[in-house]
Design a protein around this motif. Sequence first.
Motif, PDB file in Angstrom:
ATOM      1  N   UNK A   3       0.849  -1.195   0.000  1.00  0.00           N
ATOM      2  CA  UNK A   3       0.000   0.000   0.000  1.00  0.00           C
ATOM      3  C   UNK A   3       0.884   1.244   0.000  1.00  0.00           C
ATOM      4  N   UNK A   4       1.372   1.619  -1.177  1.00  0.00           N
ATOM      5  CA  UNK A   4       2.206   2.816  -1.246  1.00  0.00           C
ATOM      6  C   UNK A   4       1.743   3.818  -2.303  1.00  0.00           C
ATOM      7  N   UNK A   5       0.642   3.549  -2.966  1.00  0.00           N
ATOM      8  CA  UNK A   5       0.127   4.486  -3.963  1.00  0.00           C
ATOM      9  C   UNK A   5      -0.705   5.566  -3.290  1.00  0.00           C
ATOM     10  N   UNK A  26      -6.382  15.949 -10.718  1.00  0.00           N
ATOM     11  CA  UNK A  26      -6.342  14.822  -9.788  1.00  0.00           C
ATOM     12  C   UNK A  26      -5.592  13.679 -10.458  1.00  0.00           C
ATOM     13  N   UNK A  27      -4.615  13.120  -9.731  1.00  0.00           N
ATOM     14  CA  UNK A  27      -3.833  12.016 -10.263  1.00  0.00           C
ATOM     15  C   UNK A  27      -3.539  10.991  -9.182  1.00  0.00           C
ATOM     16  N   UNK A  28      -2.817   9.945  -9.573  1.00  0.00           N
ATOM     17  CA  UNK A  28      -2.371   8.939  -8.614  1.00  0.00           C
ATOM     18  C   UNK A  28      -0.930   8.596  -8.926  1.00  0.00           C
ATOM     19  N   UNK A  29      -0.196   8.179  -7.897  1.00  0.00           N
ATOM     20  CA  UNK A  29       1.218   7.909  -8.075  1.00  0.00           C
ATOM     21  C   UNK A  29       1.726   6.917  -7.042  1.00  0.00           C
ATOM     22  N   UNK A  30       2.804   6.257  -7.381  1.00  0.00           N
ATOM     23  CA  UNK A  30       3.514   5.410  -6.442  1.00  0.00           C
ATOM     24  C   UNK A  30       4.658   6.174  -5.783  1.00  0.00           C
ATOM     25  N   UNK A  31       4.872   7.421  -6.211  1.00  0.00           N
ATOM     26  CA  UNK A  31       5.912   8.281  -5.645  1.00  0.00           C
ATOM     27  C   UNK A  31       5.322   9.144  -4.537  1.00  0.00           C
ATOM     28  N   UNK A  32       6.182   9.890  -3.869  1.00  0.00           N
ATOM     29  CA  UNK A  32       5.689  10.899  -2.934  1.00  0.00           C
ATOM     30  C   UNK A  32       5.017  11.982  -3.781  1.00  0.00           C
ATOM     31  N   UNK A  33       3.870  12.529  -3.378  1.00  0.00           N
ATOM     32  CA  UNK A  33       3.163  13.512  -4.200  1.00  0.00           C
ATOM     33  C   UNK A  33       4.032  14.713  -4.617  1.00  0.00           C
ATOM     34  N   UNK A  69      -3.235   0.405  -2.046  1.00  0.00           N
ATOM     35  CA  UNK A  69      -2.751  -0.428  -3.150  1.00  0.00           C
ATOM     36  C   UNK A  69      -3.064   0.273  -4.465  1.00  0.00           C
ATOM     37  N   UNK A  70      -2.439  -0.208  -5.527  1.00  0.00           N
ATOM     38  CA  UNK A  70      -2.684   0.367  -6.854  1.00  0.00           C
ATOM     39  C   UNK A  70      -4.169   0.284  -7.216  1.00  0.00           C
ATOM     40  N   UNK A  71      -4.775  -0.871  -6.990  1.00  0.00           N
ATOM     41  CA  UNK A  71      -6.192  -1.057  -7.346  1.00  0.00           C
ATOM     42  C   UNK A  71      -7.088  -0.097  -6.569  1.00  0.00           C
ATOM     43  N   UNK A  72      -6.791   0.097  -5.295  1.00  0.00           N
ATOM     44  CA  UNK A  72      -7.594   1.029  -4.490  1.00  0.00           C
ATOM     45  C   UNK A  72      -7.406   2.465  -4.985  1.00  0.00           C
ATOM     46  N   UNK A  73      -6.166   2.823  -5.303  1.00  0.00           N
ATOM     47  CA  UNK A  73      -5.887   4.177  -5.793  1.00  0.00           C
ATOM     48  C   UNK A  73      -6.560   4.418  -7.140  1.00  0.00           C
ATOM     49  N   UNK A  74      -6.599   3.385  -7.970  1.00  0.00           N
ATOM     50  CA  UNK A  74      -7.236   3.508  -9.284  1.00  0.00           C
ATOM     51  C   UNK A  74      -8.735   3.781  -9.154  1.00  0.00           C
ATOM     52  N   UNK A  75      -9.362   3.360  -8.073  1.00  0.00           N
ATOM     53  CA  UNK A  75     -10.773   3.671  -7.830  1.00  0.00           C
ATOM     54  C   UNK A  75     -10.940   4.994  -7.095  1.00  0.00           C
ATOM     55  N   UNK A  76     -10.008   5.297  -6.207  1.00  0.00           N
ATOM     56  CA  UNK A  76     -10.086   6.521  -5.407  1.00  0.00           C
ATOM     57  C   UNK A  76      -9.883   7.768  -6.269  1.00  0.00           C
ATOM     58  N   UNK A  77      -8.976   7.684  -7.253  1.00  0.00           N
ATOM     59  CA  UNK A  77      -8.646   8.842  -8.093  1.00  0.00           C
ATOM     60  C   UNK A  77      -9.877   9.431  -8.798  1.00  0.00           C
TER      61      UNK A  77
END
Length: 116
Positions: A3-5, A26-33, A69-77
Motif C-alpha cells: 500500500x504505497x500508492x 487529480x492524479x495517482x502515483x507510487x511516488x511521494x506527491x 494499493x494500486x487497485x484502491x488508488x485507481x478507484x479513489x482517483x
Amino acid sequence: MEAHHRVYVVRLAHPRHPGVRDCYYVGMTGLHPQQRFDNHKAGVKAARVVRDFGLELAYEWFDEIPPMTYAEAALCEPTLADELRDRGFVVFGPTLRRPVEPARARPVRRLARKKR
C-alpha cells in the motif's frame, strides 16, 4: 500487495479563465506527491495541464487519504475527481461517470414536391 500508492491534487491556474473558478488536476502515483508534482513540472511523464498551469499541491484535498494499493488508488482517483466536480470546481482527471450521449437529431421530414 504493498500500500504505497497515493492520490494527489494539484491546484492549477485556470487555463482559459484565470482567477474565475478554482481549478484542479487529480492524479495517482507510487511516488511521494511532491516528487510527482516536480516530475510534472519538469516534463517527466507530465500531464500537459500540470506542466503548463500547475501552481502547487492542494494538500487540503488529499493529505488525510492514506497510502493504498494500486487497485484502491485507481478507484479513489476518479471518485475524488468527481467529488471536486460536484463541489463546482473545474477538474482535469478521470471520472467514473458515464459520458452523456449527444441528443439524436430527429430526421428531417421533407414535403413531397408537386409535379408540374
